[in-house]
Design a protein around this motif. Sequence first.
Motif, mmCIF file in Angstrom:
data_model
loop_
_atom_site.group_PDB
_atom_site.id
_atom_site.type_symbol
_atom_site.label_atom_id
_atom_site.label_comp_id
_atom_site.label_asym_id
_atom_site.label_seq_id
_atom_site.Cartn_x
_atom_site.Cartn_y
_atom_site.Cartn_z
ATOM 1 N N ASP A 123 20.802 36.429 42.527
ATOM 2 C CA ASP A 123 21.885 36.412 43.493
ATOM 3 C C ASP A 123 23.149 37.034 42.876
ATOM 4 O O ASP A 123 23.132 37.535 41.751
ATOM 5 N N GLN A 124 24.260 37.011 43.638
ATOM 6 C CA GLN A 124 25.500 37.654 43.209
ATOM 7 C C GLN A 124 25.999 37.197 41.845
ATOM 8 O O GLN A 124 26.694 37.942 41.158
ATOM 9 N N ILE A 147 38.112 32.502 41.252
ATOM 10 C CA ILE A 147 36.924 33.052 41.917
ATOM 11 C C ILE A 147 37.310 34.206 42.831
ATOM 12 O O ILE A 147 36.690 35.282 42.815
ATOM 13 N N ARG A 148 38.339 33.997 43.649
ATOM 14 C CA ARG A 148 38.742 35.034 44.597
ATOM 15 C C ARG A 148 39.257 36.285 43.886
ATOM 16 O O ARG A 148 38.974 37.418 44.322
ATOM 17 N N ASP A 165 38.040 41.928 42.449
ATOM 18 C CA ASP A 165 37.978 42.985 41.435
ATOM 19 C C ASP A 165 36.591 43.604 41.331
ATOM 20 O O ASP A 165 36.453 44.787 40.984
ATOM 21 N N PHE A 166 35.538 42.809 41.607
ATOM 22 C CA PHE A 166 34.169 43.286 41.416
ATOM 23 C C PHE A 166 33.394 43.420 42.730
ATOM 24 O O PHE A 166 32.176 43.514 42.717
ATOM 25 N N ASN A 167 34.131 43.422 43.843
ATOM 26 C CA ASN A 167 33.542 43.694 45.156
ATOM 27 C C ASN A 167 32.409 42.716 45.493
ATOM 28 O O ASN A 167 31.329 43.109 45.946
ATOM 29 N N PHE A 195 23.749 31.862 49.732
ATOM 30 C CA PHE A 195 23.138 32.873 50.592
ATOM 31 C C PHE A 195 24.036 34.103 50.748
ATOM 32 O O PHE A 195 24.329 34.557 51.841
ATOM 33 N N GLY A 196 24.495 34.615 49.601
ATOM 34 C CA GLY A 196 25.260 35.856 49.605
ATOM 35 C C GLY A 196 26.757 35.691 49.587
ATOM 36 O O GLY A 196 27.501 36.686 49.683
ATOM 37 N N GLU A 197 27.241 34.457 49.439
ATOM 38 C CA GLU A 197 28.684 34.210 49.379
ATOM 39 C C GLU A 197 28.985 33.240 48.237
ATOM 40 O O GLU A 197 28.384 32.172 48.151
#
Length: 322
Positions: A90-91, A112-113, A118-120, A168-170
């Motif tokens: 995962d991410q 985190i934000r 910075d890393f898309n 799940f992708g976030e």
Amino acid sequence: MLEILLDNKDGNVWDLSEIVTDVTWTTTRVGRPASVDFTLIDSGIYQDRAFAINNGDIVRFRMGDVNAFYGYVFSIKTNQDAEISIKAYDQVRYLLNKDTYVIKNVTTGDVIRKIAADFNLKVGRIDDTGYRIPSMVEDGQTLLDDIEKANTLTMSATGRFFVFFDDFGELSLRDVTSFQAGFYIGDGSLMTGYDYGRDIDQDTYNKIKLYRDNKDTKKREVYIAQDSAYIARWGLLQLYESVDEEKNAAQINEMLTQLMQLKNREQKSLKIDAIGDIRVRAGMYVPIIIESLGINQPMMVDEVTHRFDGADHTMSLTLKVI
């Protein structure tokens, strides 16, 4: 029903659900991204010239109405029997990149934000920790280390636990008190076996020594808390750490109190083999009931591996008492 979809990022989405074997899904509370491993068996899908699988392709994994995993192919292996073994992460895998950050007056969510921007990377639910970290200077560390350090500093200051993971992708940060399974595991519920242990070897300390270098006086200030009874029982186990120079004496003493509550005790571990439930993932609280061990309490899942073999679904959990 197990569902595994492969997105080639070129408009083609392939349903691999019926042609995969040896499927495992592993989540770990800290230090590693979640992963999915599976093998493709010989099938008619290979006859379609449009079908391909490449590193970077998107893997989506669901079971029933539960979204379990959204990640990217990082490894493709083929053997002499024309079987293709796939590993996807995962991410969080992208947070193993290294960089330098100097940040002040931030929450873990802010960290985190900032890193995600910075890393898309995509960000989802971020629970408020209620605590601002005075400063962090991280030079050449992994991005995941930076986030976990922010989480640890927050825990030390507040005594509250938050779990960071890809949902799940976030990227998500959840207060563990609201991240709980709605069922128990143990006697009469899912469990098929267990292995229980108690130790003072890994994360137990009965003396906490915190120090701060005072730039004004040019002296090192030391703050100490200890438990003489446990020192007599276990021997001296000391945790020695620096604290931010901007913290005052009251804040440091509060940190001592929190650390003693967390560290001055036996660390208990429990491994359970069980019938699988796809809702269980690392970082959540699961009520555990095992009468023979005198256990009837929620425990945090440190790691869980789900295994799928045809219609059979099992899981192995490593838990920690909080």
